[in-house]
Design a protein around this motif. Structure first.
Motif, PDB file in Angstrom:
ATOM      1  N   ASP A   1      -9.715  16.241  64.313  1.00 52.94           N
ATOM      2  CA  ASP A   1      -8.549  16.705  63.569  1.00 52.94           C
ATOM      3  C   ASP A   1      -7.303  15.932  63.976  1.00 52.94           C
ATOM      4  O   ASP A   1      -6.475  15.570  63.134  1.00 52.94           O
ATOM      5  CB  ASP A   1      -8.315  18.210  63.821  1.00 52.94           C
ATOM      6  CG  ASP A   1      -9.346  19.085  63.131  1.00 52.94           C
ATOM      7  OD1 ASP A   1     -10.247  18.527  62.471  1.00 52.94           O
ATOM      8  OD2 ASP A   1      -9.256  20.327  63.259  1.00 52.94           O
TER       9      ASP A   1
ATOM     10  N   GLN B   1      -9.759  12.408  48.141  1.00 50.59           N
ATOM     11  CA  GLN B   1     -10.829  12.782  49.079  1.00 50.59           C
ATOM     12  C   GLN B   1     -12.139  12.939  48.315  1.00 50.59           C
ATOM     13  O   GLN B   1     -12.671  14.021  48.154  1.00 50.59           O
ATOM     14  CB  GLN B   1     -10.465  14.072  49.823  1.00 50.59           C
ATOM     15  CG  GLN B   1     -11.357  14.376  51.005  1.00 50.59           C
ATOM     16  CD  GLN B   1     -11.246  13.312  52.089  1.00 50.59           C
ATOM     17  OE1 GLN B   1     -10.167  13.044  52.594  1.00 50.59           O
ATOM     18  NE2 GLN B   1     -12.366  12.693  52.434  1.00 50.59           N
TER      19      GLN B   1
ATOM     20  N   GLN C   1     -11.702  20.556  51.019  1.00 54.88           N
ATOM     21  CA  GLN C   1     -10.360  21.126  51.092  1.00 54.88           C
ATOM     22  C   GLN C   1      -9.820  21.117  52.521  1.00 54.88           C
ATOM     23  O   GLN C   1      -8.618  20.942  52.733  1.00 54.88           O
ATOM     24  CB  GLN C   1     -10.356  22.560  50.539  1.00 54.88           C
ATOM     25  CG  GLN C   1      -8.949  23.142  50.344  1.00 54.88           C
ATOM     26  CD  GLN C   1      -8.105  22.305  49.390  1.00 54.88           C
ATOM     27  OE1 GLN C   1      -8.563  21.912  48.317  1.00 54.88           O
ATOM     28  NE2 GLN C   1      -6.878  21.988  49.796  1.00 54.88           N
ATOM     29  N   ASP C   2     -10.722  21.289  53.505  1.00 52.47           N
ATOM     30  CA  ASP C   2     -10.269  21.272  54.902  1.00 52.47           C
ATOM     31  C   ASP C   2      -9.664  19.919  55.267  1.00 52.47           C
ATOM     32  O   ASP C   2      -8.643  19.843  55.969  1.00 52.47           O
ATOM     33  CB  ASP C   2     -11.434  21.586  55.841  1.00 52.47           C
ATOM     34  CG  ASP C   2     -11.899  23.033  55.718  1.00 52.47           C
ATOM     35  OD1 ASP C   2     -11.136  23.856  55.168  1.00 52.47           O
ATOM     36  OD2 ASP C   2     -13.019  23.323  56.183  1.00 52.47           O
TER      37      ASP C   2
ATOM     38  N   ILE D   1      -8.357  17.750  53.100  1.00 56.02           N
ATOM     39  CA  ILE D   1      -7.111  17.620  52.343  1.00 56.02           C
ATOM     40  C   ILE D   1      -5.991  18.377  53.041  1.00 56.02           C
ATOM     41  O   ILE D   1      -4.860  17.875  53.171  1.00 56.02           O
ATOM     42  CB  ILE D   1      -7.305  18.126  50.901  1.00 56.02           C
ATOM     43  CG1 ILE D   1      -8.268  17.205  50.140  1.00 56.02           C
ATOM     44  CG2 ILE D   1      -5.965  18.227  50.163  1.00 56.02           C
ATOM     45  CD1 ILE D   1      -8.708  17.737  48.790  1.00 56.02           C
ATOM     46  N   ASP D   2      -6.302  19.565  53.529  1.00 57.48           N
ATOM     47  CA  ASP D   2      -5.286  20.369  54.209  1.00 57.48           C
ATOM     48  C   ASP D   2      -4.751  19.665  55.460  1.00 57.48           C
ATOM     49  O   ASP D   2      -3.549  19.726  55.758  1.00 57.48           O
ATOM     50  CB  ASP D   2      -5.857  21.742  54.590  1.00 57.48           C
ATOM     51  CG  ASP D   2      -6.078  22.632  53.365  1.00 57.48           C
ATOM     52  OD1 ASP D   2      -5.511  22.318  52.295  1.00 57.48           O
ATOM     53  OD2 ASP D   2      -6.825  23.629  53.489  1.00 57.48           O
ATOM     54  N   LEU D   3      -5.649  19.009  56.214  1.00 59.74           N
ATOM     55  CA  LEU D   3      -5.201  18.274  57.404  1.00 59.74           C
ATOM     56  C   LEU D   3      -4.276  17.125  57.019  1.00 59.74           C
ATOM     57  O   LEU D   3      -3.249  16.883  57.674  1.00 59.74           O
ATOM     58  CB  LEU D   3      -6.406  17.745  58.178  1.00 59.74           C
ATOM     59  CG  LEU D   3      -7.191  18.758  59.017  1.00 59.74           C
ATOM     60  CD1 LEU D   3      -8.511  18.156  59.478  1.00 59.74           C
ATOM     61  CD2 LEU D   3      -6.364  19.216  60.221  1.00 59.74           C
TER      62      LEU D   3
ATOM     63  N   LEU E   1      -2.419  16.907  54.311  1.00 58.30           N
ATOM     64  CA  LEU E   1      -1.151  17.504  53.856  1.00 58.30           C
ATOM     65  C   LEU E   1      -0.288  17.927  55.048  1.00 58.30           C
ATOM     66  O   LEU E   1       0.923  17.681  55.075  1.00 58.30           O
ATOM     67  CB  LEU E   1      -1.442  18.710  52.959  1.00 58.30           C
ATOM     68  CG  LEU E   1      -2.006  18.404  51.565  1.00 58.30           C
ATOM     69  CD1 LEU E   1      -2.472  19.683  50.882  1.00 58.30           C
ATOM     70  CD2 LEU E   1      -0.956  17.693  50.708  1.00 58.30           C
ATOM     71  N   GLN E   2      -0.940  18.528  56.039  1.00 58.60           N
ATOM     72  CA  GLN E   2      -0.202  18.986  57.223  1.00 58.60           C
ATOM     73  C   GLN E   2       0.467  17.812  57.937  1.00 58.60           C
ATOM     74  O   GLN E   2       1.645  17.870  58.301  1.00 58.60           O
ATOM     75  CB  GLN E   2      -1.148  19.714  58.180  1.00 58.60           C
ATOM     76  CG  GLN E   2      -0.483  20.195  59.462  1.00 58.60           C
ATOM     77  CD  GLN E   2      -1.481  20.797  60.444  1.00 58.60           C
ATOM     78  OE1 GLN E   2      -2.550  21.295  60.027  1.00 58.60           O
ATOM     79  NE2 GLN E   2      -1.156  20.766  61.724  1.00 58.60           N
TER      80      GLN E   2
ATOM     81  N   GLN F   1       3.393  16.336  55.832  1.00 54.15           N
ATOM     82  CA  GLN F   1       4.562  17.225  55.742  1.00 54.15           C
ATOM     83  C   GLN F   1       5.265  17.408  57.086  1.00 54.15           C
ATOM     84  O   GLN F   1       6.441  17.768  57.123  1.00 54.15           O
ATOM     85  CB  GLN F   1       4.124  18.565  55.149  1.00 54.15           C
ATOM     86  CG  GLN F   1       3.766  18.434  53.664  1.00 54.15           C
ATOM     87  CD  GLN F   1       3.000  19.619  53.102  1.00 54.15           C
ATOM     88  OE1 GLN F   1       2.620  20.533  53.843  1.00 54.15           O
ATOM     89  NE2 GLN F   1       2.769  19.595  51.796  1.00 54.15           N
TER      90      GLN F   1
ATOM     91  N   ILE G   1      -2.798  15.007  44.455  1.00 54.39           N
ATOM     92  CA  ILE G   1      -4.205  15.115  44.873  1.00 54.39           C
ATOM     93  C   ILE G   1      -5.084  14.835  43.660  1.00 54.39           C
ATOM     94  O   ILE G   1      -5.011  15.539  42.648  1.00 54.39           O
ATOM     95  CB  ILE G   1      -4.510  16.513  45.450  1.00 54.39           C
ATOM     96  CG1 ILE G   1      -3.642  16.759  46.696  1.00 54.39           C
ATOM     97  CG2 ILE G   1      -5.997  16.626  45.810  1.00 54.39           C
ATOM     98  CD1 ILE G   1      -3.742  18.164  47.238  1.00 54.39           C
TER      99      ILE G   1
END
Length: 871
Positions: free
Chosen positions: A774, A795, A805-806, A808-810, A812-813, A816, A826
């Motif tokens: 991560d 992705q 999605q996991d 993608i979320d990383l 994005l985090q 940001q 996306i």
């Protein structure tokens, strides 16, 4: 306990550079992690009773009984399983003794590592050792002999025969590499253009016509007879109706044998009656359409071995037999004979166990015996009609007793038939007298003769008959190897490999090279895909057209199976950065350094390790290297470079805009970086590092500065020369860069380059790779946020066990955290993503596609470019 995985290591590896054949078993001890052996009641007694030979294991105490003492004191089950796996292989005739057991970062999970002789038997030993340990823990009966017999069978199925194995062993003793080309006995010695091949004891020098002649006993006999070489009187027939005339012509006693038979199959000797002759004919008919009928010559069976037209060994062969004692039956005598420790299963010992077959029963019947008959004291009872060792025969070395005229006859026969390696079967009273004087005759000439009777005779001196074979295949001055440059590191491996290959190719040498996008020989891609492992390396080394090998070597292949070569001339480590951590027990940069160091460990002592002096982990590798070391650096004032060159060392540095070789106090300027296309006018530091590594390696190999310079000037970064590495496509209104950067260090390299690129808008296309940590994914996203004005997350693939999605979320985090208000799109469909980019790009935009996010991005961007310009 649970086996989580078994890996077979076939080359230099992280456990040992020299011990190339290792089994690595990942073992979860489960509840046994809390139970060392001293807490298991009666375990020491049970293991010693089941496998008493474990007493010979010295372990850390360095004395017999050392391992059992450790069991008494208390040791973990992974260590016990390692020793069991080694010992049961030894009991199955595969004596081996290297082992390591190490706990991983995960509690209760161990890597149990031990050496093997035959691969399938070694893997079986891994599984069996766990079963045995569990039976001992639970105080259960266990059929150890069943496992040992199964390993013997696997050994015999897999191992090279004694003849082939002796040639391989002799090659190894001379530092000649070898590759097994099939599951049987086809073997390649040497690499690339310097390879030679052999099968059993037939070599690539063996004349096919000679093999055909030797396989036709009738033709062999005629050629020998025409050359005044004594042969047995005989005829060849194919119809039983012709048998009476043949008997009349030749006269009893007779020998029957199939025309194209071998190993004595279908043969009958000392036939004296018409009834026995008819039976012998039908028996031989099972193996050949034509049958040879010869006069039975009394005397002894000799085999003379001729290699490269020189006699190298001779043996008296005695068929399998027993000697009566007036008390035991034939079967009991056979059983007693098989208890001889020199006899074993298959080829494991000097002699082979005697088995009862039809030939045995026929010979006994001729004597009016059965297996239950009791021969009188001193009577020799022959059990086979031929003296082959594979059927239980014995051999006595008589090399030093052969008369010079018989040596001459034998060497002449090899030339008459035309065989480079041939076995000559002679029936005579002895070989100490010339054959014409004692009535001896040549019975057969064999292509691919067995060596076992000479390598390990039951009596007399063993003869190293493999040595003259290697002398013939590799005479003085002939090399078995080709130059090998191996390239590893976190980033820059592929580009460095391709640049070195270009330099080699430009200097008139046919080069084979492996990369993360395919296998190439010269200008032709032979295989597509990530080809950075040992199988791909071996592919190049098997190719008879290759004169020079440049092998990109990634961590995955090293961990999975070791290296695909045993030695290289030059090993390069471009850098060691955070990537692939948390995979296969490689959790830190020190762990990764140990993996990359395998390449430098495989460099021959007179070769060179080329290391990055700007990377502290590369410098660590140099401290344990057993070869010459040369460094490259972006800073000639790097303290490592200064100290190294002060001692007369070699280095390549970037100084005053030049790629420069330093040799002690001397400087040799190779070329200005602005004249080297790969450096993009000197704006891309990591490309300059790649040029330094390649320039230094090829200079060390011996290429001239002017030749290296010309090659650097003609290596153009493009989709053809460096696919996926800084590939730029110029559209009318905007530009597109495609690069496979996939870790923080790679992203930083692109970021530094983009800072020099003027654009109305920097657009980035990024994705994550599921098997990365991560923290690594977050860091690449943060770097992306620093270099782009707008980001598209695509992705589409490389989930590797994670949810889309996991990942993608990383991303994005991470983005940001740096730019909370950045525009992020996306689009997880690569084709749609590229279509959107082409349609919406503004004039002056610079689009960067990273990490191979879009499948075949280079090809698809090229298609759009062709359409725009009407190609």
């Amino acid at each position: 306990m649970k086996i989580l995985g078994i890996q077979v290591l076939r080359g230099p590896n992280i456990w040992s550079i020299n011990r190339k054949k290792l089994i690595q078993m990942r073992l979860d001890l489960e509840e046994m992690e809390q139970s060392p052996t001293n807490l298991i009641d009666g375990f020491r007694e049970r293991i010693e009773k089941l496998i008493p030979s474990l007493h010979s294991h010295r372990c850390s105490k360095a004395e017999p009984g050392g391992f059992l003492a450790r069991v008494e004191e208390g040791t973990w089950m992974g260590h016990v399983i390692e020793h069991i796996a080694l010992e049961i292989q030894t009991l199955a005739g595969m004596d081996t003794g290297f082992g390591r057991t190490r706990q991983t970062k995960t509690e209760g999970i161990y890597n149990v590592v031990f050496s093997y002789i035959e691969e399938k038997a070694g893997a079986y030993a891994a599984e069996a050792s766990v079963r045995i340990a569990e039976a001992l823990i639970n105080n259960q009966e266990y059929d150890l002999e069943g496992d040992i017999q199964r390993m013997r069978e696997l050994r015999e199925m897999e191992r090279l025969g004694p003849s082939t194995g002796s040639i391989v062993d002799e090659a190894i003793s001379r530092d000649i590499p070898w590759i097994r080309l099939n599951k049987s006995s086809l073997v390649q010695l040497g690499y690339g253009k310097n390879q030679v091949r052999f099968r059993a004891t037939m070599t690539e020098k063996t004349n096919s016509i000679a093999v055909d002649i030797a396989g036709n006993k009738d033709e062999t006999k005629r050629l020998l007879q025409d050359s005044a070489i004594p042969v047995a009187k005989g005829v060849t027939i194919s119809d039983i109706a012709d048998l009476p005339d043949a008997i009349k012509k030749v006269g009893y006693p007779l020998v029957f044998k199939p025309l194209d038979g071998n190993h004595g199959r279908g043969a009958s000797i000392n036939v004296k009656t018409d009834e026995a002759a008819a039976a012998a004919f039908e028996y031989a008919k099972q193996y050949s359409r034509k049958i040879i009928i010869e006069k039975f010559i009394t005397g002894y069976d000799f085999r003379v071995l001729v290699i490269d037209h020189k006699m190298v060994a001779a043996a008296l062969r005695v068929p399998a037999h027993v000697t009566g004692n007036g008390q035991q039956t034939v079967q009991e005598l056979i059983n007693k004979e098989n208890e001889d420790p020199r006899r074993g299963y298959g080829h494991e010992n000097v002699l082979t166990e005697i088995t009862v077959d039809r030939d045995t029963l026929d010979l006994l019947e001729k004597k009016q015996y059965t297996l239950d008959s009791v021969p009188p004291n001193g009577e020799i009872v022959y059990l086979k009609s031929t003296a082959n060792l594979s059927t239980g025969g014995t051999s006595i070395d008589v090399t030093d007793l052969v008369h010079p005229q018989n040596v001459f006859i034998s060497e002449r026969i090899s030339r008459v038939i035309g065989l480079d390696i041939c076995g000559i079967d002679i029936m005579a009273e002895n070989l100490t007298q010339p054959l014409p004087e004692n009535g001896g005759v040549v019975l057969e000439v064999n292509a691919a003769p067995g060596f076992r009777m000479h390598l390990a005779p039951s009596e007399g001196l063993p003869r190293n008959v493999a040595a003259p074979v290697i002398d013939m295949l590799y005479p003085p001055g002939k090399s078995a190897r080709i130059p090998i440059i191996a390239v590893t590191g976190t980033n820059g491996k592929t580009t460095t490999t391709r640049l070195i290959a270009h330099i080699v190719k430009s200097n008139g040498t046919r080069v084979g090279f492996t990369t993360s996008d395919g296998i190439y020989v010269q200008n032709t891609k032979l295989m597509k895909g990530d080809t950075t492992g040992p199988v791909s390396a071996e592919f190049i080394l098997r190719d008879p057209t290759v004169e020079f090998a440049v092998l990109e070597t990634a961590r995955g292949g090293i961990l999975r199976a070791g290296l695909g070569f045993n030695k290289c001339d030059i090993g390069i480590v471009t850098n060691i950065q955070e990537d692939h951590l948390g995979i296969s027990d490689i959790n830190t940069l020190d762990d990764l350094t140990k993996v990359k160091a395998v390449i430098i460990g495989a460099v021959k002592r007179t070769g060179w390790g080329v290391l990055n002096a700007d990377n502290k982990y590369c410098i660590k590798i140099a401290n344990n290297a057993d070869c010459n070391i040369a460094y490259f650096s972006m800073d000639e004032k790097n303290p490592v470079i200064i100290e190294h060159c002060k001692k007369g060392g070699m280095a390549a540095v970037y100084e005053n805009g030049y790629i420069t070789i330093k040799k002690g106090d001397w400087k040799i300027r190779v070329e200005k970086v602005t004249h080297i296309p790969l450096t993009f006018g000197g704006s891309v530091d990591f490309m300059i590092q790649n040029v330094l590594a390649a320039t230094l390696a090829t200079f060390l190999w011996g290429y001239k500065i002017e030749d290296i310079r010309m090659s650097l000037e003609t290596f153009i970064p493009s989709a053809a020369q460096t696919p996926g590495r800084m590939n730029t496509f110029k559209f009318k209104e905007f530009k597109v860069l495609v690069d496979f950067a996939h870790n923080p260090d790679g992203f930083n390299g692109i970021k530094n380059y983009l800072q020099s690129i003027e654009a109305t808008e920097h657009i980035g296309v990024i994705s994550a790779t599921g098997d990365r940590r991560d923290s690594d994914i977050l860091e690449t996203a943060r770097i992306a946020a620093q270099m782009f004005d707008k980001i598209i997350i695509c992705q589409e693939k490389y989930l590797r066990g994670r949810k889309q999605q996991d990942l993608i979320d990383l991303l994005l985090q991470g983005i940001q955290e740096v730019k909370p208000d950045m525009e992020i799109i996306i689009n997880n469909n690569g084709d749609d993503c590229l279509k959107y980019l082409m349609a919406t790009a503004k004039s002056g935009s610079y689009i960067t596609i990273l990490s191979d996010t879009i499948d075949n991005a280079i090809g698809k961007v090229s298609e759009y470019l062709d359409k725009e310009f009407g190609v």
